[in-house]
Design a protein around this motif. Structure first.
Motif, short mmCIF file in Angstrom:
data_model
loop_
_atom_site.label_atom_id
_atom_site.label_comp_id
_atom_site.label_asym_id
_atom_site.label_seq_id
_atom_site.Cartn_x
_atom_site.Cartn_y
_atom_site.Cartn_z
N LEU A 162 30.93 39.63 43.38
CA LEU A 162 31.91 40.40 44.14
C LEU A 162 32.66 39.59 45.19
O LEU A 162 33.61 40.08 45.79
N THR A 163 32.23 38.34 45.46
CA THR A 163 32.87 37.58 46.53
C THR A 163 33.94 36.62 46.04
O THR A 163 34.43 35.81 46.81
N THR A 164 34.28 36.68 44.75
CA THR A 164 35.48 35.96 44.33
C THR A 164 36.44 36.99 43.74
O THR A 164 36.05 38.14 43.50
N ARG A 165 37.67 36.56 43.52
CA ARG A 165 38.69 37.53 43.08
C ARG A 165 38.61 37.87 41.60
O ARG A 165 39.28 38.78 41.13
N MET A 166 37.77 37.10 40.88
CA MET A 166 37.83 37.21 39.42
C MET A 166 37.59 38.63 38.91
O MET A 166 38.31 39.09 38.03
N TRP A 167 36.60 39.34 39.46
CA TRP A 167 36.22 40.62 38.88
C TRP A 167 37.34 41.63 38.96
O TRP A 167 37.61 42.35 38.01
N TRP A 168 38.05 41.67 40.09
CA TRP A 168 39.09 42.70 40.16
C TRP A 168 40.37 42.29 39.46
O TRP A 168 41.13 43.14 38.98
N VAL A 169 40.60 40.98 39.36
CA VAL A 169 41.77 40.55 38.59
C VAL A 169 41.56 40.92 37.12
O VAL A 169 42.44 41.51 36.47
N LEU A 170 40.38 40.60 36.60
CA LEU A 170 40.06 40.95 35.21
C LEU A 170 40.12 42.47 35.00
O LEU A 170 40.68 42.95 34.02
N ALA A 171 39.55 43.21 35.96
CA ALA A 171 39.52 44.67 35.82
C ALA A 171 40.94 45.24 35.85
O ALA A 171 41.27 46.16 35.08
N ALA A 172 41.80 44.68 36.69
CA ALA A 172 43.17 45.19 36.80
C ALA A 172 43.95 44.92 35.52
O ALA A 172 44.66 45.79 35.01
#
Lengths: 280, 335
Positions: free
Chosen positions: A16-26
């Motif tokens: 959760l502390t890098t941007r990857m998860w929400w970029v992928l989710a978006a």
């Protein structure tokens, strides 16, 4: 707190502390929403007569036997979206190799098997979260569009909710497959290329080709994408089959077990291939 | 106050394929002292430290901290703090989150994250992504990681690399303070001059083998002082030295006489009527003693055969440090 729970919490913090998860989710949400919404509009339009079959280019033969439209649209969450949890899982392990964060990770917790187990559990749960986001796109947008054409979106149907639950499970397992692939192929570039090439090109071709004879169709059912579709229970693929019928797919629970087997085999194999090796 | 523990290497050998990186290495590191772990690049320092930390499995032998292998330590970060050379950060994560991840993994209180950021002077940059950090800031963050568990043993691989003069001064004081508190401090470097102001003991390896261990002052006795003397008529000077029974070798900047006293050489030249154009003590300090040890091992010939007396052997301009207050360096001053 037990050591294993601590390890899981640390893996969650990592994710959760890098941007990857929400970029992928978006990206996943947008992609599924577009496809589910678009196809829901097309097919619901044909079914309701709002769009003439001629305009849809079906040669005036009427709508093809689609079975039930809503489950098909809803299943886009996994049949189209599964590549995203795979990427999330693969990036979470290959990133450790790429950025050499295995060093502080193993210094903080030298029990490597425990770390890999915690990562698998964490990504399984994160994959389930991705499943929820994907369903918000396919069911949320899809049902809205289907309903707008006056076709029943079947939201009260228990079959729809079973499909939703099994989609979450499938997406969770796909993230586990990603973790396994990441330890099996620790090179991040190679892992991403494999994920994209296999999910977007190789496997669809294999599945399509395998459908032409009985024997190969049986084997094709054990491809990971086919197993996932069996688990979820509906897919564009089964309907676009050249034989016109959804040939004997695996039972949903069989599909789930096959997918689980892929995740476990890749992760255990990867543990020996890369995870327990020297960190230099 | 955390207590230091003895680090012990016993017959550690590590082979990568057919290459032997570390060969039968045995030594121990005592608490309450700063120990310099020295050797040229590629000598096997990092591999040795990674064996100690359980990151690399030795081919044979073992390394322990207080008698326990790293992988068996019940609370590793509370026992050992380690910063390794490689920048082990995810560039997209902030420094605070980077530390928080490992604090959680090791079961340390979250408050430690802010404390160690403050200790290394990064409080103002804690919420910045590490990708934007300078090399010096990354070194400090690496150090912050080592301090998370307030450990009694510190293992630092090349901690001075990339630090500015301010940072170097700071870390020297820091290492001293840690040892004075009774902790075990093991610091690797490929340059003795980088650490000679802060270390008490030295362990020197070359090509994976131990070549010297002991207090820093023990290095000095490795080198006999010699005199550099030159003349416009070098042949006459050589003849005069030969007659006086002084052993010498011919170097690039003159003759290298195996005698401790420049006055004696001056006298010999004077009585032989040879004009002298240069006469001074060879500027050999601890660094040269170190390099001689290392090169002896690496090339299998004694250090006196190196005539390039005044040049740092590795081409890096660290040989003479203007701030050199090293108390043992008296033999190395130029005349």
């Amino acid at each position: 707190m037990t050591p294993f729970l601590r390890a899981i919490r640390a893996e969650f913090a990592k994710t959760l502390t890098t941007r990857m998860w929400w970029v992928l989710a978006a990206v996943m949400f947008g992609y599924i929403a577009l496809l589910a919404g678009g196809l829901a509009a097309l097919f619901a339009g044909i079914e309701s007569g709002a769009i003439s079959p001629d305009a849809a280019g079906t040669g005036g033969q009427g709508a093809p036997p689609l079975g039930s439209l809503p489950p098909l649209v809803y299943s886009f969450a996994s049949s189209v979206g599964y590549v995203f949890p795979v990427l999330l899982g693969a990036l979470s392990t290959t990133g450790e190799f790429r950025h050499q964060t295995l060093t502080p990770t193993f210094l903080a917790n030298p029990r490597r098997g425990q770390v890999l187990g915690a990562k698998t559990v964490t990504l399984f749960l994160a994959g389930a979260g991705f499943g929820v986001v994907a369903l918000l796109a396919s069911v949320g947008v899809g049902a809205l569009v289907i309903g707008a054409f006056g076709v029943d979106p079947l939201l009260g149907d228990s079959g729809t909710w079973a499909l939703i639950g099994r989609t979450v499970l499938a997406m969770a397992m796909w993230a586990g497959v990603g973790v396994g692939l990441g330890v099996l192929v620790p090179s991040q570039v190679a892992a991403v290329v494999i994920v994209l090439a296999f999910t977007q090109f190789v496997e669809p071709l294999l599945r399509f080709a395998s459908m032409f004879t009985e024997v190969t169709a049986g084997i094709g059912n054990y491809l990971p994408g086919a197993a996932s579709d069996a688990l979820v229970g509906a897919s564009f693929f089964t309907i676009a089959s050249p034989t016109g019928t959804s040939t004997a797919m695996l039972e949903w629970w069989q599909g789930g077990l096959v997918l689980l087997a892929y995740a476990v085999a890749a992760t255990v194999g990867g543990y020996f291939v890369s995870w327990k090796r020297d960190v230099t | 106050m955390p207590v230091g523990a003895i680090i012990e290497f016993s017959h550690v050998t590590k082979r990568f394929g057919g290459v032997t990186a570390v060969n039968d290495l045995s030594f121990s590191v005592e608490p309450g002292r700063v120990t310099g772990f020295l050797g040229p690049n590629g000598a096997g320092k990092t591999t040795t430290l990674r064996v100690l930390l359980g990151l690399v499995t030795p081919t044979s032998g073992m390394a322990t901290i207080g008698g326990i292998r790293y992988r068996s330590l019940p609370q590793p970060l509370r026992t050992v703090g380690a910063a390794l050379e490689a920048a082990s950060f995810h560039p997209g994560r902030t420094a605070r989150n980077h530390l928080a991840v490992y604090a959680i993994a090791a079961g340390l209180p979250r408050a430690r994250v802010d404390e160690v950021l403050h200790t290394v002077g990064l409080d103002a940059h804690g919420d910045q992504r590490v990708g934007g950090y300078s090399l010096g800031m990354r070194q400090r963050l690496g150090l912050a990681f080592t301090l998370l568990g307030d450990p009694g043993v510190l293992v630092l691989d090349e901690p001075i690399n990339g630090l500015d003069p301010e940072g170097i001064k700071w870390i020297r004081g820091f290492l001293r303070a840690m040892a004075d508190e009774g902790r075990t401090v093991l610091v690797s470097s490929h340059l003795l001059s980088e650490v000679q102001q802060s270390v008490d003991d030295v362990i020197i390896i070359a090509q994976g083998e131990l070549v010297h261990r002991g207090p820093l002052s023990s290095l000095e006795t490795q080198i006999a002082p010699r005199i550099i003397v030159d003349s416009p008529d070098r042949a006459a000077l050589a003849a005069a030295l030969g007659r006086a029974g002084i052993e010498f070798t011919t170097g690039r900047t003159g003759l290298l006489a195996a005698a401790p006293d420049p006055a004696l050489i001056g006298h010999i030249a004077f009585t032989a009527g040879v004009e002298v154009s240069a006469l001074h003590r060879q500027k050999k300090g601890l660094e040269d003693a170190f390099l001689a040890l290392v090169n002896d091992n690496a090339h299998g010939h004694p250090h006196d055969e190196h005539p390039n007396d005044e040049q740092p052997h590795d081409g890096k301009p660290h040989g003479s440090n203007p701030n050199d207050t090293e108390p043992h360096g008296t033999g190395g001053e130029p005349a």
